[in-house]
Design a protein around this motif. Structure first.
Motif, short mmCIF file in Angstrom:
data_model
loop_
_atom_site.label_atom_id
_atom_site.label_comp_id
_atom_site.label_asym_id
_atom_site.label_seq_id
_atom_site.Cartn_x
_atom_site.Cartn_y
_atom_site.Cartn_z
N LYS A 209 82.37 12.03 84.43
CA LYS A 209 83.82 11.99 84.53
C LYS A 209 84.39 11.43 83.23
CE LYS A 209 84.18 7.42 86.69
NZ LYS A 209 84.73 6.64 87.83
N LYS B 210 73.76 26.93 84.38
CA LYS B 210 74.52 27.24 85.59
C LYS B 210 73.70 28.04 86.57
CE LYS B 210 79.36 26.99 84.29
NZ LYS B 210 80.67 27.69 84.27
N PHE C 73 78.78 8.95 82.73
CA PHE C 73 77.94 9.79 83.59
C PHE C 73 76.84 8.93 84.19
CE2 PHE C 73 76.01 10.13 79.42
CZ PHE C 73 74.65 10.07 79.65
N THR D 184 76.50 12.74 88.00
CA THR D 184 77.91 13.12 87.90
C THR D 184 78.45 12.63 86.58
OG1 THR D 184 78.61 11.08 89.00
CG2 THR D 184 78.25 13.01 90.40
N LYS E 262 78.12 18.62 81.06
CA LYS E 262 78.30 18.52 82.51
C LYS E 262 77.17 19.19 83.26
CE LYS E 262 81.48 19.70 86.25
NZ LYS E 262 82.74 20.39 86.63
N GLN E 263 76.76 20.39 82.81
CA GLN E 263 75.68 21.10 83.50
C GLN E 263 74.36 20.35 83.39
OE1 GLN E 263 76.02 23.78 85.42
NE2 GLN E 263 78.24 23.66 85.04
N HIS F 61 70.43 16.85 86.46
CA HIS F 61 69.70 15.62 86.74
C HIS F 61 70.18 14.95 88.04
CE1 HIS F 61 68.57 15.94 82.47
NE2 HIS F 61 67.60 15.05 82.73
N ASN F 62 70.97 15.72 88.88
CA ASN F 62 71.55 15.20 90.13
C ASN F 62 72.53 14.06 89.88
OD1 ASN F 62 70.01 16.98 91.78
ND2 ASN F 62 68.26 15.59 91.63
N GLU G 299 74.53 17.33 85.82
CA GLU G 299 74.41 17.79 87.21
C GLU G 299 73.00 18.29 87.50
OE1 GLU G 299 77.52 20.60 87.77
OE2 GLU G 299 79.08 19.07 88.00
#
Length: 578
Positions: free
Chosen positions: A561, A417, A574, A559, A550-551, A556-557, A554
């Motif tokens: 879900k 984060k 993802f 998303t 999730k982190q 790796h640019n 993200e």
């Protein structure tokens, strides 16, 4: 209509002035002519009377022709009568021989030395100018009608009318043209002023002269430039103010003393629309007439007490904080400025923080209790056999490893984060990577009689990613799928290309996730099992796996879900850009 214009007013004023002045001048001329004609008539009458008196005294025969009689008087209009002891002895042709002598004898003091002018006397319905000379026996009377004087005055009047009409007409035309020339610049100024009123601040008035009107045009053009400058400055300030207010995350609304909205941004309008819908759903757009009672009371209290007030409202399931401040003028309150802040996310984060502390405490309390209990059992000698001691030591080791995983997961999550964990991104072959992960979980899937399959798009060959971190994502997703999929279920790992994205999916036929829990599955320590009771040891976990996944995605640019339906299965998807 004419008198409403400047030209009409000036023309009417000058014509009225000219008529008045010329009337006065004409009256003076008329009176002067009248006096002059009276003097001339008096002189002619007296002179004629004296001459006739002298001639009669010199020639007593009175044998004169009519032509000679006419020449005795100085003027053709003068008539004369000669009396000898009240008997007419000589008259001019056409003279009235009636009792004219009575006008001479009625109290008139007439000399025998020179004729006397008797003035204007009434006689037989008309007025006569009379002059007379008289001795003891002879009386000479000369007279002329007053109408003859008036006839001469009529000529004067006619010329006065002709000259007056010419002068007034000429001066009226001159004044009209002069006024028109003066008012043309004024009309231009009026037209330019109307254009200024309509916002055309670049309008200019041409300078056609260097007199006062030219200076007025120059001043008007300067005023237009100054207005244009100040209006542009005000527009820029207003635009900056609207941009600042519009870019704020908080809502801003300004109300006047009547409760009318004079300024608001988009966030405030959304809040007012939601509040208005709760008050009266039928009038969604009429904010001002349907504001909630707490909102109105708060605004009235701020205006009456002139103090800041903070109000908390719940509208459409969201929590809002309203900070109302009085808008002060020089001496009195002009309205209220309200800052509208959505506190829903902050309250949720506070709840998550409290839940996080409770979850960490819960997750640590169980292994610590086990460590303490089994350690005391070993110390107190309750484990009598080596096998029993080995079993207790193994439990202590497992729980200490679990505590280590929990702490390491927390540290990894915070580093991800904070962006402090550097990713070792390199280009790898996708197919060997996924086949290795499938082999890794094959034995665990076979133990539960699950079918673990791989579906790979042949067009996906290489991809740049952090090998270990992406393996950690798949490990968390597949491990969750195995733990929540019943016997003889299916787990499908797939990979496909969509333009510039690589899409990975982990789909199972397990128990699914309740729809009320779907928005929170990526939160730390969030578990659908609120009671934290597990049916078997295989479903143990720290509650951090999906948050870490999730982190990593993200980072790796990409998303991530989730889609799920209870008793139908769950799909985690993802994407990572190529």
């Amino acid at each position: 209509m004419v008198l409403r214009s400047v030209v009409g007013k000036w023309w009417f004023l000058f014509v009225l002035l000219m008529v008045a002045l010329y009337s006065l001048l004409g009256y003076i001329i008329y009176q002067f002519a009248l006096v002059q004609y009276m003097d001339d008539a008096e002189y002619a009458l007296v002179r004629s009377a004296n001459r006739i008196y002298d001639l009669v005294n010199q020639d007593s025969n009175l044998a004169w022709t009519d032509d000679q009689l006419l020449n005795l008087a100085d003027d053709d209009v003068i008539q004369f009568i000669v009396y000898y002891q009240d008997t007419v002895i000589l008259t001019s042709p056409g003279a009235d021989q009636s009792e004219l002598i009575t006008l001479i004898n009625d109290g008139q003091n007439i000399s025998d030395e020179s004729a006397f002018f008797l003035g204007k006397l009434p006689f037989n319905g008309e007025k006569l100018l009379v002059s007379a000379i008289q001795d003891e026996q002879l009386t000479v009377v000369t007279y002329q009608p007053w109408a003859s004087i008036l006839k001469r005055l009529e000529t004067i009047q006619l010329w006065l009318w002709i000259i007056g009409t010419f002068l007034i007409t000429t001066m009226s035309l001159f004044i009209y043209l002069l006024a028109k020339r003066i008012t043309i610049p004024i009309l231009r100024l009026r037209k330019s002023a109307l254009e200024l009123a309509n916002g055309e601040f670049k309008t200019k008035v041409p300078m056609v002269s260097h007199d006062e009107l030219g200076e007025l045009a120059m001043a008007f053009n300067r005023m237009g430039r100054q207005l244009n400058y100040h209006i542009n400055a005000l527009k820029q300030e207003k635009e900056i103010l609207h941009n600042i207010i519009g870019s704020m995350n908080d809502g801003v609304v300004t109300l006047n003393l009547d409760g009318e909205i004079i300024l608001s941004n988009r966030q405030a309008e959304h809040f007012l629309a939601d509040m208005n819908y709760e008050t009266n759903p039928l009038t969604v757009d009429d904010f001002e007439s349907t504001m909630s009672t707490p909102f109105i009371k708060a605004m009235q209290e701020v205006m009456s007490k002139r103090k800041e007030k903070i109000v908390e409202l719940e509208v459409q399931g969201r929590i809002w904080i309203l900070i109302a401040t009085p808008l002060m003028g020089k001496e009195k309150v002009r309205g209220v400025v309200v800052i509208i802040r959505d506190m829903t996310e902050q309250r949720r984060l506070e709840q998550l923080k409290d839940a996080f502390v409770a979850n960490v405490s819960h997750e640590l309390r169980t292994p610590i209790s086990l460590l303490q209990g089994y350690s005391e059992a070993i110390v107190d000698g309750l484990a009598e056999t080596p096998e029993h001691q080995q079993e207790l030591a193994q439990i202590i080791l497992d729980e200490s490893l679990r505590m280590g995983r929990l702490v390491n997961d927390l540290l990894d999550l915070e580093r991800l984060k904070a962006g402090q964990m550097a990713l070792a991104i390199q280009t790898h072959l996708v197919k060997p990577f996924l086949e290795r992960i499938i082999r890794k979980f094959n034995s665990l899937a076979e133990q539960k009689a699950l079918l673990l399959r791989l579906d790979l798009d042949p067009s996906v060959e290489e991809l740049a990613f952090d090998y270990d971190r992406l393996e950690q994502v798949f490990t968390n997703l597949i491990d969750n799928a195995i733990r929540h999929t019943p016997i003889h279920g299916t787990i499908m790992v797939s990979c496909m290309r969509d333009q510039h994205l690589i899409i990975f999916k982990v789909k199972d036929s397990g128990t699914g996730i309740p729809k009320e829990d779907l928005p929170f599955v990526f939160d730390r320590f969030y578990k659908a099992d609120k009671a934290r009771t597990r049916s078997n040891l295989n479903k143990k976990g720290t509650g951090l796996g999906l948050a870490i996944a999730k982190q990593i995605v993200e980072a790796h640019n990409g998303t991530i879900k989730v889609q799920s339906k209870q008793q139908m299965g769950t799909t985690f998807q993802f994407t990572i850009p190529t």
